[in-house]
Scaffold this motif. Structure first.
Motif, mmCIF file in Angstrom:
data_model
loop_
_atom_site.group_PDB
_atom_site.id
_atom_site.type_symbol
_atom_site.label_atom_id
_atom_site.label_comp_id
_atom_site.label_asym_id
_atom_site.label_seq_id
_atom_site.Cartn_x
_atom_site.Cartn_y
_atom_site.Cartn_z
ATOM 1 N N PRO A 1 -8.685 28.823 -7.427
ATOM 2 C CA PRO A 1 -7.831 29.658 -6.572
ATOM 3 C C PRO A 1 -6.353 29.301 -6.706
ATOM 4 O O PRO A 1 -6.002 28.118 -6.836
ATOM 5 C CB PRO A 1 -8.336 29.354 -5.159
ATOM 6 N N ALA A 2 -5.496 30.308 -6.697
ATOM 7 C CA ALA A 2 -4.055 30.068 -6.754
ATOM 8 C C ALA A 2 -3.585 29.329 -5.513
ATOM 9 O O ALA A 2 -2.640 28.542 -5.567
ATOM 10 C CB ALA A 2 -3.312 31.397 -6.906
ATOM 11 N N ASP A 3 -4.245 29.610 -4.380
ATOM 12 C CA ASP A 3 -3.938 28.878 -3.152
ATOM 13 C C ASP A 3 -5.140 28.003 -2.802
ATOM 14 O O ASP A 3 -6.182 28.511 -2.387
ATOM 15 C CB ASP A 3 -3.650 29.868 -2.020
ATOM 16 N N PRO A 4 -5.012 26.700 -2.966
ATOM 17 C CA PRO A 4 -6.161 25.808 -2.728
ATOM 18 C C PRO A 4 -6.417 25.516 -1.260
ATOM 19 O O PRO A 4 -7.360 24.810 -0.934
ATOM 20 C CB PRO A 4 -5.755 24.532 -3.471
ATOM 21 N N GLY A 5 -5.560 26.025 -0.370
ATOM 22 C CA GLY A 5 -5.750 25.775 1.059
ATOM 23 C C GLY A 5 -5.062 24.489 1.496
ATOM 24 O O GLY A 5 -4.183 23.969 0.829
ATOM 25 N N GLU A 6 -5.519 24.017 2.649
ATOM 26 C CA GLU A 6 -4.868 22.869 3.263
ATOM 27 C C GLU A 6 -5.237 21.564 2.550
ATOM 28 O O GLU A 6 -6.400 21.369 2.174
ATOM 29 C CB GLU A 6 -5.334 22.791 4.720
ATOM 30 N N ALA A 7 -4.244 20.692 2.370
ATOM 31 C CA ALA A 7 -4.522 19.381 1.777
ATOM 32 C C ALA A 7 -5.330 18.529 2.751
ATOM 33 O O ALA A 7 -5.059 18.518 3.950
ATOM 34 C CB ALA A 7 -3.213 18.683 1.431
ATOM 35 N N LEU A 8 -6.336 17.840 2.224
ATOM 36 C CA LEU A 8 -7.147 16.930 3.040
ATOM 37 C C LEU A 8 -6.546 15.534 2.958
ATOM 38 O O LEU A 8 -5.882 15.193 1.984
ATOM 39 C CB LEU A 8 -8.587 16.903 2.513
ATOM 40 N N HIS A 9 -6.798 14.736 3.951
ATOM 41 C CA HIS A 9 -6.266 13.374 3.882
ATOM 42 C C HIS A 9 -7.091 12.551 2.907
ATOM 43 O O HIS A 9 -8.302 12.439 3.035
ATOM 44 C CB HIS A 9 -6.278 12.698 5.250
ATOM 45 N N ARG A 10 -6.447 11.995 1.915
ATOM 46 C CA ARG A 10 -7.097 11.087 0.969
ATOM 47 C C ARG A 10 -6.257 9.827 0.872
ATOM 48 O O ARG A 10 -5.065 9.897 0.567
ATOM 49 C CB ARG A 10 -7.211 11.729 -0.411
ATOM 50 N N MET B 1 0.859 -1.204 0.000
ATOM 51 C CA MET B 1 0.000 0.000 0.000
ATOM 52 C C MET B 1 0.888 1.245 0.000
ATOM 53 O O MET B 1 1.794 1.358 0.829
ATOM 54 C CB MET B 1 -0.894 -0.031 1.239
ATOM 55 N N SER B 2 0.643 2.134 -0.910
ATOM 56 C CA SER B 2 1.428 3.368 -0.969
ATOM 57 C C SER B 2 0.993 4.316 0.136
ATOM 58 O O SER B 2 -0.138 4.278 0.607
ATOM 59 C CB SER B 2 1.223 4.058 -2.312
ATOM 60 N N LYS B 3 1.893 5.188 0.485
ATOM 61 C CA LYS B 3 1.538 6.205 1.473
ATOM 62 C C LYS B 3 0.760 7.322 0.796
ATOM 63 O O LYS B 3 0.834 7.503 -0.415
ATOM 64 C CB LYS B 3 2.801 6.743 2.137
ATOM 65 N N SER B 4 -0.008 8.067 1.596
ATOM 66 C CA SER B 4 -0.739 9.210 1.061
ATOM 67 C C SER B 4 0.247 10.263 0.580
ATOM 68 O O SER B 4 1.376 10.346 1.049
ATOM 69 C CB SER B 4 -1.639 9.808 2.141
ATOM 70 N N ILE B 5 -0.226 11.075 -0.338
ATOM 71 C CA ILE B 5 0.673 12.045 -0.955
ATOM 72 C C ILE B 5 1.092 13.125 0.045
ATOM 73 O O ILE B 5 0.288 13.597 0.854
ATOM 74 C CB ILE B 5 0.013 12.646 -2.214
ATOM 75 N N ASP B 6 2.344 13.483 -0.053
ATOM 76 C CA ASP B 6 2.909 14.565 0.741
ATOM 77 C C ASP B 6 2.299 15.897 0.289
ATOM 78 O O ASP B 6 2.089 16.114 -0.904
ATOM 79 C CB ASP B 6 4.430 14.535 0.490
ATOM 80 N N ALA B 7 2.011 16.778 1.251
ATOM 81 C CA ALA B 7 1.321 18.034 0.931
ATOM 82 C C ALA B 7 2.097 18.878 -0.082
ATOM 83 O O ALA B 7 1.508 19.501 -0.975
ATOM 84 C CB ALA B 7 1.072 18.825 2.208
ATOM 85 N N ALA B 8 3.422 18.911 0.033
ATOM 86 C CA ALA B 8 4.226 19.723 -0.889
ATOM 87 C C ALA B 8 4.179 19.152 -2.312
ATOM 88 O O ALA B 8 4.092 19.901 -3.296
ATOM 89 C CB ALA B 8 5.672 19.796 -0.393
ATOM 90 N N ASN B 9 4.222 17.839 -2.425
ATOM 91 C CA ASN B 9 4.136 17.224 -3.751
ATOM 92 C C ASN B 9 2.768 17.432 -4.385
ATOM 93 O O ASN B 9 2.643 17.675 -5.592
ATOM 94 C CB ASN B 9 4.430 15.717 -3.655
ATOM 95 N N LEU B 10 1.729 17.321 -3.548
ATOM 96 C CA LEU B 10 0.373 17.563 -4.055
ATOM 97 C C LEU B 10 0.253 18.995 -4.555
ATOM 98 O O LEU B 10 -0.308 19.253 -5.623
ATOM 99 C CB LEU B 10 -0.647 17.295 -2.944
ATOM 100 N N ARG B 11 0.801 19.922 -3.798
ATOM 101 C CA ARG B 11 0.726 21.336 -4.191
ATOM 102 C C ARG B 11 1.490 21.586 -5.494
ATOM 103 O O ARG B 11 1.051 22.359 -6.350
ATOM 104 C CB ARG B 11 1.270 22.210 -3.058
ATOM 105 N N THR B 12 2.617 20.921 -5.669
ATOM 106 C CA THR B 12 3.365 21.048 -6.930
ATOM 107 C C THR B 12 2.518 20.587 -8.111
ATOM 108 O O THR B 12 2.432 21.263 -9.146
ATOM 109 C CB THR B 12 4.668 20.214 -6.865
ATOM 110 N N LEU B 13 1.865 19.446 -7.946
ATOM 111 C CA LEU B 13 1.015 18.918 -9.025
ATOM 112 C C LEU B 13 -0.154 19.862 -9.305
ATOM 113 O O LEU B 13 -0.496 20.124 -10.470
ATOM 114 C CB LEU B 13 0.511 17.525 -8.632
ATOM 115 N N PHE B 14 -0.764 20.383 -8.253
ATOM 116 C CA PHE B 14 -1.869 21.339 -8.411
ATOM 117 C C PHE B 14 -1.399 22.588 -9.147
ATOM 118 O O PHE B 14 -2.044 23.055 -10.101
ATOM 119 C CB PHE B 14 -2.440 21.711 -7.034
#
Ligand SMILES: [Fe+2]
Length: 203
Positions: free
Chosen positions: A37-46, A1-14
């Protein structure tokens, strides 16, 4: 099972995805990009989840300008929550066997809903997304491969990387892939893509 995405990596993709939409010299795309929005806010756990589209992504051939975005998506794919929004039925069988999407902004997004629904879809070869329509306005930007769209039951027209494919509210449309996987940025204005589509009767 992979780990959930890191917030910084998710933000880069966004950021890369939003930038791809915003960089288009197209007034409709600009209107959609302005709603994201340019700033999507806090990443949610998925929790990471898989779909057939996740596998199809491995064979996607990025269009010019989108090599970095597609490579980033491919690298992070095992850590993202991939979804399908349709239940299994004879009509949807062709689509469900090859597609999946991740949602940045929306009711089930990696971020909270804001402005426009926004995400990335992958549709593997030989799939048909049957004729349907919905109230929200929709835009697709292919970033890898190509697909064909039919509007108002008209002829199939192929669009590849960098094309802006725009669907007006309640306009009938369908999508099909041929021999290659298509990867699409999608955005909706005025609603969320979950369970709002009306399908045309099967002839
Ligand atoms: Fe649609």
């Amino acid at each position: 099972m992979s780990k959930s995405i890191d917030a910084a990596n998710l933000r880069t993709l966004f950021d890369m995805s939003r930038d791809a939409l915003a960089a288009l010299d197209d007034p409709v795309a600009a209107r959609f990009a302005a709603a994201i929005p340019a700033d999507p806010g806090e990443a949610l756990h998925r929790a990471p989840a898989w779909t057939p589209g996740t596998d199809a992504l491995a064979n996607a051939r990025p269009g010019a300008r989108y090599e970095d975005l597609v490579a980033t998506l491919q690298g992070l794919a095992p850590q993202l929550e991939w979804r399908q929004s349709y239940k299994r039925s004879p009509q949807m069988e062709s689509y469900l066997k090859g597609y999946g999407y991740i949602e940045f902004l929306g009711q089930r997004g990696h971020y909270a809903p804001a402005g426009a629904a926004f995400g990335i879809g992958v549709i593997g070869p030989d799939c048909l997304y049957p004729t349907h329509r919905h109230g929200p306005e929709e835009i697709y930007l292919p970033i890898a491969g190509s697909a064909e769209w039919s509007y108002d039951h008209g002829p199939w027209i192929r669009h590849g990387a960098g094309s802006v494919v725009h669907t007006r509210p309640w306009q009938w449309h369908a999508l099909r892939t041929g021999t290659e996987t298509v990867v699409l940025l999608y955005a909706w204005l005025g609603g969320d893509p979950v369970n709002v589509s009306e399908f045309a009767p099967v002839a």
